[in-house]
Scaffold this motif. Structure first.
Motif, PDB file in Angstrom:
ATOM      1  N   HIS A   1       0.832  -1.204   0.000  1.00 55.37           N
ATOM      2  CA  HIS A   1       0.000   0.000   0.000  1.00 55.37           C
ATOM      3  C   HIS A   1       0.865   1.251   0.000  1.00 55.37           C
ATOM      4  O   HIS A   1       0.512   2.254  -0.626  1.00 55.37           O
ATOM      5  CB  HIS A   1      -0.933  -0.017   1.208  1.00 55.37           C
ATOM      6  N   THR A   2       1.991   1.192   0.715  1.00 58.75           N
ATOM      7  CA  THR A   2       2.908   2.326   0.707  1.00 58.75           C
ATOM      8  C   THR A   2       3.467   2.551  -0.690  1.00 58.75           C
ATOM      9  O   THR A   2       3.560   3.680  -1.172  1.00 58.75           O
ATOM     10  CB  THR A   2       4.056   2.084   1.700  1.00 58.75           C
ATOM     11  N   CYS A   3       3.834   1.460  -1.364  1.00 60.32           N
ATOM     12  CA  CYS A   3       4.379   1.558  -2.720  1.00 60.32           C
ATOM     13  C   CYS A   3       3.330   2.091  -3.692  1.00 60.32           C
ATOM     14  O   CYS A   3       3.626   2.922  -4.556  1.00 60.32           O
ATOM     15  CB  CYS A   3       4.893   0.195  -3.161  1.00 60.32           C
ATOM     16  N   ARG A   4       2.106   1.622  -3.558  1.00 60.93           N
ATOM     17  CA  ARG A   4       1.030   2.106  -4.432  1.00 60.93           C
ATOM     18  C   ARG A   4       0.816   3.599  -4.225  1.00 60.93           C
ATOM     19  O   ARG A   4       0.626   4.351  -5.189  1.00 60.93           O
ATOM     20  CB  ARG A   4      -0.256   1.336  -4.160  1.00 60.93           C
ATOM     21  N   GLY A   5       0.814   4.030  -2.951  1.00 66.30           N
ATOM     22  CA  GLY A   5       0.646   5.455  -2.668  1.00 66.30           C
ATOM     23  C   GLY A   5       1.781   6.282  -3.249  1.00 66.30           C
ATOM     24  O   GLY A   5       1.568   7.395  -3.752  1.00 66.30           O
ATOM     25  N   LEU A   6       3.006   5.753  -3.184  1.00 65.42           N
ATOM     26  CA  LEU A   6       4.165   6.456  -3.743  1.00 65.42           C
ATOM     27  C   LEU A   6       4.002   6.630  -5.253  1.00 65.42           C
ATOM     28  O   LEU A   6       4.236   7.708  -5.807  1.00 65.42           O
ATOM     29  CB  LEU A   6       5.444   5.695  -3.413  1.00 65.42           C
ATOM     30  N   VAL A   7       3.595   5.563  -5.944  1.00 64.84           N
ATOM     31  CA  VAL A   7       3.422   5.623  -7.399  1.00 64.84           C
ATOM     32  C   VAL A   7       2.281   6.573  -7.770  1.00 64.84           C
ATOM     33  O   VAL A   7       2.394   7.357  -8.723  1.00 64.84           O
ATOM     34  CB  VAL A   7       3.181   4.213  -7.964  1.00 64.84           C
ATOM     35  N   ASP A   8       1.171   6.527  -7.040  1.00 61.34           N
ATOM     36  CA  ASP A   8       0.059   7.437  -7.314  1.00 61.34           C
ATOM     37  C   ASP A   8       0.494   8.884  -7.176  1.00 61.34           C
ATOM     38  O   ASP A   8       0.146   9.738  -7.997  1.00 61.34           O
ATOM     39  CB  ASP A   8      -1.108   7.145  -6.370  1.00 61.34           C
ATOM     40  N   SER A   9       1.254   9.176  -6.112  1.00 61.07           N
ATOM     41  CA  SER A   9       1.748  10.530  -5.903  1.00 61.07           C
ATOM     42  C   SER A   9       2.720  10.935  -7.005  1.00 61.07           C
ATOM     43  O   SER A   9       2.745  12.082  -7.455  1.00 61.07           O
ATOM     44  CB  SER A   9       2.421  10.628  -4.533  1.00 61.07           C
ATOM     45  N   PHE A  10       3.547   9.973  -7.459  1.00 61.58           N
ATOM     46  CA  PHE A  10       4.506  10.242  -8.536  1.00 61.58           C
ATOM     47  C   PHE A  10       3.753  10.608  -9.822  1.00 61.58           C
ATOM     48  O   PHE A  10       4.102  11.572 -10.515  1.00 61.58           O
ATOM     49  CB  PHE A  10       5.378   9.009  -8.761  1.00 61.58           C
ATOM     50  N   ASN A  11       2.695   9.868 -10.147  1.00 64.24           N
ATOM     51  CA  ASN A  11       1.918  10.145 -11.358  1.00 64.24           C
ATOM     52  C   ASN A  11       1.211  11.499 -11.280  1.00 64.24           C
ATOM     53  O   ASN A  11       1.110  12.212 -12.284  1.00 64.24           O
ATOM     54  CB  ASN A  11       0.897   9.032 -11.591  1.00 64.24           C
ATOM     55  N   LYS A  12       0.735  11.859 -10.092  1.00 68.47           N
ATOM     56  CA  LYS A  12       0.125  13.178  -9.925  1.00 68.47           C
ATOM     57  C   LYS A  12       1.163  14.273 -10.118  1.00 68.47           C
ATOM     58  O   LYS A  12       0.865  15.352 -10.650  1.00 68.47           O
ATOM     59  CB  LYS A  12      -0.513  13.290  -8.537  1.00 68.47           C
ATOM     60  N   GLY A  13       2.388  13.998  -9.661  1.00 66.86           N
ATOM     61  CA  GLY A  13       3.462  14.964  -9.865  1.00 66.86           C
ATOM     62  C   GLY A  13       3.780  15.170 -11.333  1.00 66.86           C
ATOM     63  O   GLY A  13       4.075  16.285 -11.768  1.00 66.86           O
ATOM     64  N   LEU A  14       3.707  14.091 -12.123  1.00 69.71           N
ATOM     65  CA  LEU A  14       3.929  14.207 -13.566  1.00 69.71           C
ATOM     66  C   LEU A  14       2.873  15.108 -14.202  1.00 69.71           C
ATOM     67  O   LEU A  14       3.181  15.976 -15.026  1.00 69.71           O
ATOM     68  CB  LEU A  14       3.899  12.822 -14.215  1.00 69.71           C
ATOM     69  N   GLU A  15       1.621  14.910 -13.808  1.00 68.77           N
ATOM     70  CA  GLU A  15       0.547  15.747 -14.342  1.00 68.77           C
ATOM     71  C   GLU A  15       0.733  17.204 -13.939  1.00 68.77           C
ATOM     72  O   GLU A  15       0.525  18.115 -14.739  1.00 68.77           O
ATOM     73  CB  GLU A  15      -0.804  15.233 -13.850  1.00 68.77           C
ATOM     74  N   ARG A  16       1.124  17.417 -12.677  1.00 75.28           N
ATOM     75  CA  ARG A  16       1.283  18.786 -12.185  1.00 75.28           C
ATOM     76  C   ARG A  16       2.414  19.521 -12.905  1.00 75.28           C
ATOM     77  O   ARG A  16       2.279  20.699 -13.258  1.00 75.28           O
ATOM     78  CB  ARG A  16       1.556  18.757 -10.679  1.00 75.28           C
ATOM     79  N   THR A  17       3.532  18.844 -13.116  1.00 75.28           N
ATOM     80  CA  THR A  17       4.668  19.515 -13.748  1.00 75.28           C
ATOM     81  C   THR A  17       4.362  19.885 -15.190  1.00 75.28           C
ATOM     82  O   THR A  17       4.824  20.919 -15.679  1.00 75.28           O
ATOM     83  CB  THR A  17       5.912  18.614 -13.690  1.00 75.28           C
ATOM     84  N   ILE A  18       3.589  19.071 -15.916  1.00 74.44           N
ATOM     85  CA  ILE A  18       3.194  19.428 -17.278  1.00 74.44           C
ATOM     86  C   ILE A  18       2.232  20.616 -17.247  1.00 74.44           C
ATOM     87  O   ILE A  18       2.362  21.575 -18.004  1.00 74.44           O
ATOM     88  CB  ILE A  18       2.540  18.233 -17.989  1.00 74.44           C
ATOM     89  N   ARG A  19       1.263  20.572 -16.346  1.00 74.35           N
ATOM     90  CA  ARG A  19       0.245  21.620 -16.259  1.00 74.35           C
ATOM     91  C   ARG A  19       0.837  22.960 -15.847  1.00 74.35           C
ATOM     92  O   ARG A  19       0.458  24.008 -16.353  1.00 74.35           O
ATOM     93  CB  ARG A  19      -0.846  21.194 -15.263  1.00 74.35           C
ATOM     94  N   ASP A  20       1.785  22.932 -14.910  1.00 71.23           N
ATOM     95  CA  ASP A  20       2.350  24.173 -14.397  1.00 71.23           C
ATOM     96  C   ASP A  20       3.336  24.816 -15.366  1.00 71.23           C
ATOM     97  O   ASP A  20       3.523  26.036 -15.362  1.00 71.23           O
ATOM     98  CB  ASP A  20       3.060  23.923 -13.058  1.00 71.23           C
ATOM     99  N   ASN A  21       3.998  24.022 -16.189  1.00 69.97           N
ATOM    100  CA  ASN A  21       5.044  24.567 -17.058  1.00 69.97           C
ATOM    101  C   ASN A  21       4.560  24.860 -18.473  1.00 69.97           C
ATOM    102  O   ASN A  21       5.219  25.604 -19.196  1.00 69.97           O
ATOM    103  CB  ASN A  21       6.221  23.589 -17.115  1.00 69.97           C
ATOM    104  N   PHE A  22       3.442  24.254 -18.872  1.00 68.38           N
ATOM    105  CA  PHE A  22       2.944  24.464 -20.232  1.00 68.38           C
ATOM    106  C   PHE A  22       1.434  24.629 -20.185  1.00 68.38           C
ATOM    107  O   PHE A  22       0.796  24.375 -19.187  1.00 68.38           O
ATOM    108  CB  PHE A  22       3.311  23.273 -21.130  1.00 68.38           C
ATOM    109  N   GLY A  23       0.872  25.047 -21.296  1.00 67.43           N
ATOM    110  CA  GLY A  23      -0.587  25.099 -21.360  1.00 67.43           C
ATOM    111  C   GLY A  23      -1.138  26.418 -21.796  1.00 67.43           C
ATOM    112  O   GLY A  23      -1.975  26.993 -21.116  1.00 67.43           O
ATOM    113  N   GLY A  24      -0.735  26.964 -22.875  1.00 68.61           N
ATOM    114  CA  GLY A  24      -1.348  28.196 -23.359  1.00 68.61           C
ATOM    115  C   GLY A  24      -0.368  29.044 -24.123  1.00 68.61           C
ATOM    116  O   GLY A  24       0.712  29.350 -23.634  1.00 68.61           O
ATOM    117  N   GLY A  25      -0.743  29.404 -25.362  1.00 73.63           N
ATOM    118  CA  GLY A  25       0.138  30.286 -26.128  1.00 73.63           C
ATOM    119  C   GLY A  25       0.647  29.623 -27.387  1.00 73.63           C
ATOM    120  O   GLY A  25      -0.118  29.138 -28.214  1.00 73.63           O
ATOM    121  N   ASN A  26       1.967  29.597 -27.534  1.00 74.98           N
ATOM    122  CA  ASN A  26       2.612  29.101 -28.743  1.00 74.98           C
ATOM    123  C   ASN A  26       2.697  27.586 -28.693  1.00 74.98           C
ATOM    124  O   ASN A  26       3.553  27.023 -28.013  1.00 74.98           O
ATOM    125  CB  ASN A  26       4.007  29.737 -28.850  1.00 74.98           C
ATOM    126  N   THR A  27       1.843  26.896 -29.441  1.00 69.48           N
ATOM    127  CA  THR A  27       1.798  25.437 -29.412  1.00 69.48           C
ATOM    128  C   THR A  27       3.069  24.826 -29.972  1.00 69.48           C
ATOM    129  O   THR A  27       3.597  23.855 -29.415  1.00 69.48           O
ATOM    130  CB  THR A  27       0.583  24.929 -30.199  1.00 69.48           C
TER     131      THR A  27
END
Length: 420
Positions: free
Chosen positions: A47-73
């Protein structure tokens, strides 16, 4: 046979860690056994490992969303291709993958950080599922859904539908647990494939079972109606396919104390205390007594309190009798109090003056304050230049000085203050 460390892919230290983790049931990540008297409080490492992976995947989504998303495609696509698999992005994700208070997550991340880096830089394409690659294949902490234990055996009922879909397989998805099925209410059996006590089969086919509740007191039944009972619960008797309440009080099945009486309830009975007036009883109240308690006497069909004060029961001088429920007590008459077992007349203290509680030193200080206030008041009036008040002030000072120095003044003032 253990495989040789791969060249140029994983450093020797990582290979050693992977070999250690590949052992069945890694001891270093197993929760310590808890005493039988208290349930386990730690989550399985899976369960600890699953939670770590879930948090890691959320971090991937966050880093894409925060660094890109609007303007020059076109610009974003060019930059994203470089940032997507960069070490910078990996560091950003790992920095926030565990909360500050999650010690188990930090410990697991420390042990598996090099594995995560290896997956990030080399394994993403061939193993896109990080949870499967890290938690199941590399660390061997987890099992596929529907399986359990060190060898990932299928749960009772099969991996596709563990516990028949009507229970929880203990340890499912982890390398631990017994695989025992904890069935839902109404279901039982090794794989929850039967109806439990008090339930009947409402529907059944080769892959489906629905259990519904029997009528209240039925332990086994063929349907939901009162007349469908096949076996009754404790405290009930089967009569013409119906469960009838057993009167334990009338059949002497009840076991109550000598000063209690039995009250029948649905499927059981209660023992309640007799009234205070009774020594043994057949029901509630003083009218159901078998025998009267001491201090009570039978009047008609009831046990009533005896008023002992109607006779001379308090022989002491200045005593009087006070009746109580089932007894009496002797108390001192009004104006008397008990001292050493004898009623003596209460002494009324003499009235004292307002200052009677003051000490001699406190009286002297009060006298000085009193004369000081008077002298200050006269001095204030004399300072205004009024000859009359000046004369009064001088005379008062002289008079009070002489009066102050005389023994009589102390006695008179003290008597006045003490109210004598």
């Amino acid at each position: 046979m253990a495989s040789l460390p791969p060249r140029g892919l994983v450093p020797p230290l990582l290979w050693g860690l992977s070999l250690f983790l590949s052992l069945p049931g890694p001891i270093w990540l197993q929760p310590s056994p808890s005493p039988q008297s208290s349930p386990p409080t730690e989550l399985h490492p899976c369960h600890t490992c699953r939670g770590l992976v879930d948090s890691f995947n959320k971090g991937l989504e966050r880093t894409i969303r925060d660094n890109f998303g609007g303007g020059n495609t076109a610009w974003e696509e060019e930059k994203l291709s470089k940032y997507k698999d960069s070490e910078t992005r990996l560091v950003e994700v790992l920095e926030s993958v565990c909360s500050k208070s999650d010690f188990e997550c930090h410990r697991l991340l420390e042990l598996s950080e090099e594995l995560v880096e290896s997956w990030w830089f080399h394994k993403q394409q061939e193993a896109p599922d990080l949870f499967q690659w890290l938690c199941s294949d590399s660390l061997k902490l987890c099992c596929p859904s529907g399986t359990f234990g060190p060898s990932c055996l299928p749960c009772p009922g099969g991996a596709e539908k563990p516990c028949g879909g009507h229970g929880r397989c203990e340890g499912e998805g982890t390398r631990g647990g017994s695989g025992h099925c904890d069935c839902q209410a109404g279901y039982g059996g090794e794989a929850c494939g039967q109806c439990g006590l008090g339930y009947f089969e409402a529907e059944r086919n080769a892959s489906h079972l629905v259990c519904s509740a029997c009528f209240g007191p039925c332990a086994r039944c063929s349907g939901p109606e009162e007349s469908n009972c096949l076996q009754c619960k404790k405290g009930w008797a089967l009569h013409h396919l119906k469960c009838v309440d057993i009167d334990e009080c009338g059949t002497e099945r009840a076991s109550c104390g000598s000063n209690q009486f039995c009250v029948n309830t649905e499927g059981s009975y209660e023992c309640r205390d007799c009234a205070k007036a009774c020594l043994g009883c057949m029901g509630a109240g003083p009218g159901r007594c078998k025998k009267c308690s001491p201090g009570y006497q039978q009047v008609g069909s009831k046990c009533l309190d005896v008023d002992e004060c109607e006779t001379e029961v308090c022989p002491g001088e200045n005593e009087q009798c006070e009746n109580t429920e089932g007894s009496y007590r002797c108390v001192c008459a009004e104006g008397y109090k008990q001292m050493e077992g004898v009623c003596v007349k209460e002494q009324i203290p003499e009235s004292a003056g307002f200052f009677s509680e003051m000490t001699e030193d406190e009286l002297v200080v009060l006298q000085q304050m009193f004369f000081g206030v008077i002298i200050c008041a006269l001095a204030t009036l004399a300072a205004k230049g009024d000859l009359v008040f000046t004369a009064i002030f001088i005379g008062a000072v002289a008079a009070m000085t002489g009066y102050w120095l005389s023994e009589r003044s102390d006695r008179v003032l003290e008597g006045f203050i003490k109210g004598r």
